[in-house]
Structures are given as C-alpha cells and as structure tokens.
Design a protein around this motif. Sequence first.
Motif, PDB file in Angstrom:
ATOM      1  N   ALA A  65       0.831  -1.201   0.000  1.00  0.00           N
ATOM      2  CA  ALA A  65       0.000   0.000   0.000  1.00  0.00           C
ATOM      3  C   ALA A  65       0.866   1.253   0.000  1.00  0.00           C
ATOM      4  O   ALA A  65       0.567   2.227  -0.690  1.00  0.00           O
ATOM      5  CB  ALA A  65      -0.924  -0.018   1.204  1.00  0.00           C
ATOM      6  N   ALA A  66       1.960   1.226   0.766  1.00  0.00           N
ATOM      7  CA  ALA A  66       2.855   2.386   0.826  1.00  0.00           C
ATOM      8  C   ALA A  66       3.473   2.632  -0.541  1.00  0.00           C
ATOM      9  O   ALA A  66       3.599   3.773  -0.993  1.00  0.00           O
ATOM     10  CB  ALA A  66       3.937   2.151   1.874  1.00  0.00           C
ATOM     11  N   LEU A  69       0.909   4.119  -2.860  1.00  0.00           N
ATOM     12  CA  LEU A  69       0.663   5.529  -2.538  1.00  0.00           C
ATOM     13  C   LEU A  69       1.748   6.411  -3.136  1.00  0.00           C
ATOM     14  O   LEU A  69       1.468   7.484  -3.670  1.00  0.00           O
ATOM     15  CB  LEU A  69       0.592   5.709  -1.021  1.00  0.00           C
ATOM     16  N   ARG A  70       2.995   5.948  -3.064  1.00  0.00           N
ATOM     17  CA  ARG A  70       4.091   6.736  -3.656  1.00  0.00           C
ATOM     18  C   ARG A  70       3.887   6.866  -5.158  1.00  0.00           C
ATOM     19  O   ARG A  70       4.097   7.932  -5.734  1.00  0.00           O
ATOM     20  CB  ARG A  70       5.456   6.081  -3.375  1.00  0.00           C
ATOM     21  N   LEU A  94      -8.145   0.752   0.466  1.00  0.00           N
ATOM     22  CA  LEU A  94      -7.219   1.491   1.323  1.00  0.00           C
ATOM     23  C   LEU A  94      -6.547   2.607   0.538  1.00  0.00           C
ATOM     24  O   LEU A  94      -6.338   3.701   1.053  1.00  0.00           O
ATOM     25  CB  LEU A  94      -6.163   0.546   1.898  1.00  0.00           C
ATOM     26  N   LEU A  97      -8.853   5.403   0.262  1.00  0.00           N
ATOM     27  CA  LEU A  97      -8.946   6.091   1.551  1.00  0.00           C
ATOM     28  C   LEU A  97      -7.732   7.007   1.759  1.00  0.00           C
ATOM     29  O   LEU A  97      -7.854   8.143   2.210  1.00  0.00           O
ATOM     30  CB  LEU A  97      -8.991   5.029   2.656  1.00  0.00           C
ATOM     31  N   ALA A  98      -6.564   6.474   1.392  1.00  0.00           N
ATOM     32  CA  ALA A  98      -5.325   7.219   1.642  1.00  0.00           C
ATOM     33  C   ALA A  98      -5.208   8.431   0.736  1.00  0.00           C
ATOM     34  O   ALA A  98      -4.554   9.407   1.075  1.00  0.00           O
ATOM     35  CB  ALA A  98      -4.120   6.301   1.442  1.00  0.00           C
ATOM     36  N   VAL A 101      -7.769  12.574   0.834  1.00  0.00           N
ATOM     37  CA  VAL A 101      -7.434  13.924   1.285  1.00  0.00           C
ATOM     38  C   VAL A 101      -6.126  14.354   0.644  1.00  0.00           C
ATOM     39  O   VAL A 101      -5.157  13.603   0.634  1.00  0.00           O
ATOM     40  CB  VAL A 101      -7.299  13.950   2.831  1.00  0.00           C
ATOM     41  N   GLU A 102      -6.115  15.560   0.081  1.00  0.00           N
ATOM     42  CA  GLU A 102      -4.893  16.119  -0.494  1.00  0.00           C
ATOM     43  C   GLU A 102      -3.819  16.229   0.581  1.00  0.00           C
ATOM     44  O   GLU A 102      -4.122  16.607   1.712  1.00  0.00           O
ATOM     45  CB  GLU A 102      -5.181  17.532  -1.022  1.00  0.00           C
ATOM     46  N   PRO A 103      -2.573  15.918   0.236  1.00  0.00           N
ATOM     47  CA  PRO A 103      -1.520  16.088   1.246  1.00  0.00           C
ATOM     48  C   PRO A 103      -1.456  17.537   1.726  1.00  0.00           C
ATOM     49  O   PRO A 103      -1.642  18.463   0.945  1.00  0.00           O
ATOM     50  CB  PRO A 103      -0.248  15.713   0.495  1.00  0.00           C
ATOM     51  N   HIS A 104      -1.237  17.674   3.011  1.00  0.00           N
ATOM     52  CA  HIS A 104      -1.173  18.993   3.632  1.00  0.00           C
ATOM     53  C   HIS A 104       0.144  19.656   3.281  1.00  0.00           C
ATOM     54  O   HIS A 104       1.195  19.028   3.335  1.00  0.00           O
ATOM     55  CB  HIS A 104      -1.295  18.811   5.143  1.00  0.00           C
ATOM     56  N   GLN A 106       2.862  22.378   4.255  1.00  0.00           N
ATOM     57  CA  GLN A 106       3.248  23.090   5.462  1.00  0.00           C
ATOM     58  C   GLN A 106       3.222  24.589   5.198  1.00  0.00           C
ATOM     59  O   GLN A 106       3.944  25.091   4.338  1.00  0.00           O
ATOM     60  CB  GLN A 106       4.643  22.655   5.893  1.00  0.00           C
ATOM     61  N   THR A 107       2.367  25.288   5.907  1.00  0.00           N
ATOM     62  CA  THR A 107       2.282  26.731   5.704  1.00  0.00           C
ATOM     63  C   THR A 107       3.183  27.477   6.684  1.00  0.00           C
ATOM     64  O   THR A 107       3.638  28.568   6.404  1.00  0.00           O
ATOM     65  CB  THR A 107       0.839  27.217   5.878  1.00  0.00           C
ATOM     66  N   ALA A 108       3.391  26.860   7.817  1.00  0.00           N
ATOM     67  CA  ALA A 108       4.230  27.513   8.826  1.00  0.00           C
ATOM     68  C   ALA A 108       5.661  27.623   8.304  1.00  0.00           C
ATOM     69  O   ALA A 108       6.072  26.860   7.440  1.00  0.00           O
ATOM     70  CB  ALA A 108       4.216  26.703  10.114  1.00  0.00           C
ATOM     71  N   ARG A 111      10.895  24.905  10.450  1.00  0.00           N
ATOM     72  CA  ARG A 111      11.443  24.864  11.803  1.00  0.00           C
ATOM     73  C   ARG A 111      12.926  25.207  11.762  1.00  0.00           C
ATOM     74  O   ARG A 111      13.654  24.762  10.895  1.00  0.00           O
ATOM     75  CB  ARG A 111      11.284  23.450  12.318  1.00  0.00           C
TER      76      ARG A 111
END
Lengths: 376, 267
Positions: A65-66, A69-70, A94, A97-98, A101-104, A106-108, A111
């Motif tokens: 599955a991983a 997904l890639r 699966l 399901l994976a 949702v669009e990958p988030h 990072q807006t911040a 780090r």
Amino acid sequence: MSDSSAGFQLVQQSDHSALLTLSGDWLQGSRAGSFAALSQQLHQATPESLVVDGAGLGQWDSTLAAFLLRCHNHCRQEGIPFTTRNLPAGTDKLLRLATAVEPHRQTAEPRGSWLAALNPLTVVARSTDFIRESLAFTGELSIALARLVAGNSNTRFEDFRHFCYQAGPEALGIISLTSVLVGMILAYLGAVQLQQFGAEVYVANLVTIGILREMGVLMTAVVMAGRTGAAYAAQLGTMQTNEEIDAITTMGISPMEFLVLPRFLALLVAMPLLTLYADLLGIVGGGIVAGGMGITPLQYISQTEQALAIHHLAVGLIKAVVFALLIAVAGCRAGINSGRSSAAVGQAATEAVVTAIVYLIVADAGINIIFQQIRF
Amino acid sequence: MTTPAPEVHISIRDLTMAYGSFVIQQDLCFDINRGDIFVIMGGSGCGKSTLLRHMLGLLAPAAGDILYSGQSFTLADEQAQHAMRRRWGITYQSGGMFSAMTLAENVALPLQLYTPCSRGEIADIVAYKLALVGLAGYQQYYPAEISGGMLKRAALARAIALDPEILFFDEPSAGLDPISSRLLDDLILELKESTGATVVLVTHELPSIFAIATNAVYLDAASRTMIAYGSPTELRDHSDQAVVRQFLTRGSNPGEPTEPAARSGNE
C-alpha cells in the motif's frame, strides 16, 4: 519471502502508456520493491499514463500500500493519469482512503535548525522575551502580595501550611547531610593551609565565618532549588497541562494568589530556618575534622564563640531570604508559563533549576560586593 | 486477509476484576469473534476501561482468564505476552502520543522496533499510514501543534503501523465534534473491512455504537457483572434488561421489550 519473483516490472506500451505489473508476496522485510528504482525508470520512460496491474500478487501488507501511494503521488505530481486493475479488494479500498485527502502543505515557516538557535539575533530576542516574562511575573507577584497584605487575597492558609511542611521538615535529611559534609570540607581546606603557620586552632574561625556568611546558605539554596524549585515547576506545569490553571482563572481566582503565593511564602519562611539549621550542622562538621587534627572540642568551641558574631549570622539570613525569593520565582514562573505536554513540563522543571542556580550565584556575588563596600 | 468465518478470537473466561479487595466486575464470560467490531458499554464508572486495561495486560485479573486465539494471556510468560501484544494496535483515551516526537517519529517507532524495514521503507509506510487517516503531509508536526481530532487520528495511525490483528480503542470519539466522530467511525469500519482486523471499542457514544458495532457487552455497575451480550440494535429492541434498553435509548424507553419502539430512527 517464499516467492522469489516478488517485485515489479515496468513495460512501455505502444500508446505511450506504461504498464506496471506487480508480482509475488509484498511483505515487510521482503524488499519487494523500492520506489527509487521505479522512479528512475519512470523518468526515462516518461509515459503519458500509468496502469498498475496486480494480477500476479500473492500476500501483501502495508509495504504494498505504501508503494502504491508513492506511485499515486508521483503521478499526481507529474500530472499523469493513474489507474489500477486486478488489485486485491482491500488494497484498492485502502488506496482510495489514503488518497481521499490532499496532502497537507506546510504553511508555517520551516522549523529552525540548531544552527539558527545560535544566531545572535535570536539569542537576544529570546533573552529579552525571558526578561520581559520574568518582570511581568514579578509584577503580578507583587500585586498579589499587596492584596495579601491588604487582606483581600484568595490565598489559602492550608496550602501555605502544607508547602511549609514540604519545604521545611521534609528537607531536613538532605540538608543535614550536605551541611555536615560542607563543614568538613571547609575545615580540611583551611587546616592544611593553617598548619603551615602552626595556627590550626583558627580552623574554627574559618569554618564559622565561612559557613555562616557563605557556604551554609548557598548549599541550602542549591539543594532547595533542585528539590523544591523543580517540584514547584513540575506541579504548576502539570496543572497547566490538566487545565487546572484555566479552571482556577475562570473561577475568578488569580493563580498568582491561589497557587504561587503559598509556595512563595512557604519557601520564604522555610529557607532562613533551614539556613540556621545548616549553619549549626556545618560548624559541627568542621568540629569533627578539627578533632581529627588534634584540636580539643573545648578549644574548638571557645574559638567558635569568638568568631561567632551576630553580623555574620545576619549576612547569611539576609542571603537566605533573597535566595528563597529567587528560587520560588524561578520555579513558579517556569511552571506557570509551561507548555501543555509532558515534554514541556520536563523543560519547565529543568529551566526552573538552571535559572534558579544562575540567579543564586549572581545574587550571591552581588550581595558579597555590597557587604564588602559597606564593611558589614 | 482472513475469511469472515465466525471464529472466536478473544475469549474472556470467568474474569473477576478487583483493586485489592474491592471488586469492580465479576464472572465476566464472553467471546469476541474474529472480524467483529465489539463494543464494551456501560454507565460511567462500571469498569469498562478497567476491563480494557485487563485485556491489554496492564492489570492482572483477580480471577479468571483472557484467551487470544485460544492461548491464555494471563498464564503466558512475559515473552509470549510480548509476542501477542505485538499483533495489537491500541489507541488511548487522550491519544498517548509521545509529545517529544513528531507524528512521523511516533508512527515510525513501532516499525523501527519490530520490523526489518529500512529507513526509506519506514518513511514510505509512515507516509501511507498518515495518509490513511487523512493526515498526509503532517509528518513533521508535533502532537501539541494539531487539533484534538487530528490527534485521535494520528494515534490511530500509530496503532495500525504494524498491521495489527486486533485494534483496541478507549473512547475513540470522546471530545470530538459529531462530524469528526462520524469520520473516525467510518475510518474504523473501512480499516476493519480492508484488513480483516478485530476491533474492540470502549465507548458510550450511541450513534457510534449503532453505526459500527456488530456485537456488544453491557457491564452493570450495580450488580457488578455483565447483564447483556449481543448486537446493539437487538439489545435496544429486545433486551430483557430494562437498564440496557434505557441505556441504548438514552433513558427514553422504559417500556416492555416485546414492543420494539420505532423511536431511535437515527440509524
């Protein structure tokens, strides 16, 4: 692992699409497919669409599955249509399901690395924050104290009594041990030097003055910073995590009056008393070593009596009050401003001890300079 | 991965739970089938979470036994218990995420400990598990930086890291808004269907119970034992215990069990 043909094969089709056939058992540790290899092939082939065929698959787990997904994410990035066929029913579901949702993104801001933490500008900014926070805390504490004096404070006497017990009698054991040992160390140190002049008997003066003015109170303060200051930070930090402090605030009670003040006052009461106790035991400790060097107890006592002046004692007690104030402020400030996780509470406790000890040493140096100037 | 034959996966045998001499529940005796979504329900303070903690081996039973696939957990030695635990995924009431680690590190930890996967493979699996719970791209966030609902889902991602056979949930939807709670239910259902895992839930969220549970047990605080066992809808309409019917209808059905009232039309 049993199937040696576990892996994948990329075949270029005539219509510019590519067919990816998967085969064998895709299980953790079987090293069936690495996406890096496929990504290289895909770059060379530059297909217009990708079809994944899972007809030859045996057993499978998350590894498959991983991998899928890639592939899916790669195709989404490159804008290539991605379709699957003959996949085991579970995997298909699966995968859907994976990818629902669009990958988030990072807006911040990224780090900071550990190098950024050394940047002088950040260091200055952080120090100013720290100083401002400390001043604000001290100010609030003063207001709470003023309200207590005025008699309209929410401080509970029971809490105060409880913390007095924690900071006082419960600390006697460890204070006894450290003060006797410090007295002995001082006596040794002095005796070796004084022996050269045949003035061993003055060990008593050295120990008495050293303990009363400096070591008795300083050692007590260090122990209390580690023991009580850290405990205050951990208690208040955990209360912050449990939203207890929020509850107190919303009840209209100032956490300063309800939580900080009893701890602060308890330490303020306990420290001078503990210092007196530490002074006494320190002198006894010195006496033990002096006895070992051939000074009779009577000599030691009479010599101590000579050295024992009220102003030496006063210096120690003034320091005790100042140190108590600093330890309580460092501990409570770290606790009240703690974050809301277990890691943050740990950090608060560490910060409480470190800042308290730095405060102690700086304050000690300052007080010594002042007393030296006024010849007290 | 497994056939949905009604095969017993977990059995609780004459279990008595006690703190010292204070008995919380006694004579618990029931089975959980493979592929079930099983709910442990009951009023507050009846010992639901305590039962879960017994099943997880965090507490030892005062009497009785818990069997996983026919093998006793209570009597097994430490190594065997450890091997059994490795096939479980657990999410705790308040998440239990390690606050000093990022989400990626949290999910990667069991993989690093128990699989021979390389770093690259682990990163891929972590990305996949987070994507599965709708948290793709949140790898570098710390638990303190995300919302409560996301935290629950992140905890689920960690629980399913090792493709467990049994998933345990302690109050999964406590503190979630109805929509997040519904999405979490769907996710549990979806995961169960595509992996064939057995799911054990402690909850008293009625919508959740009726939406996903296939079987349930009701623990009664007054009599200190289980008083009902079966499918929740069945129990709501036909249980011979008034307490159970009341519980499953939010106290609005004190009537007779023979007349299945058509009031809870939300399902």
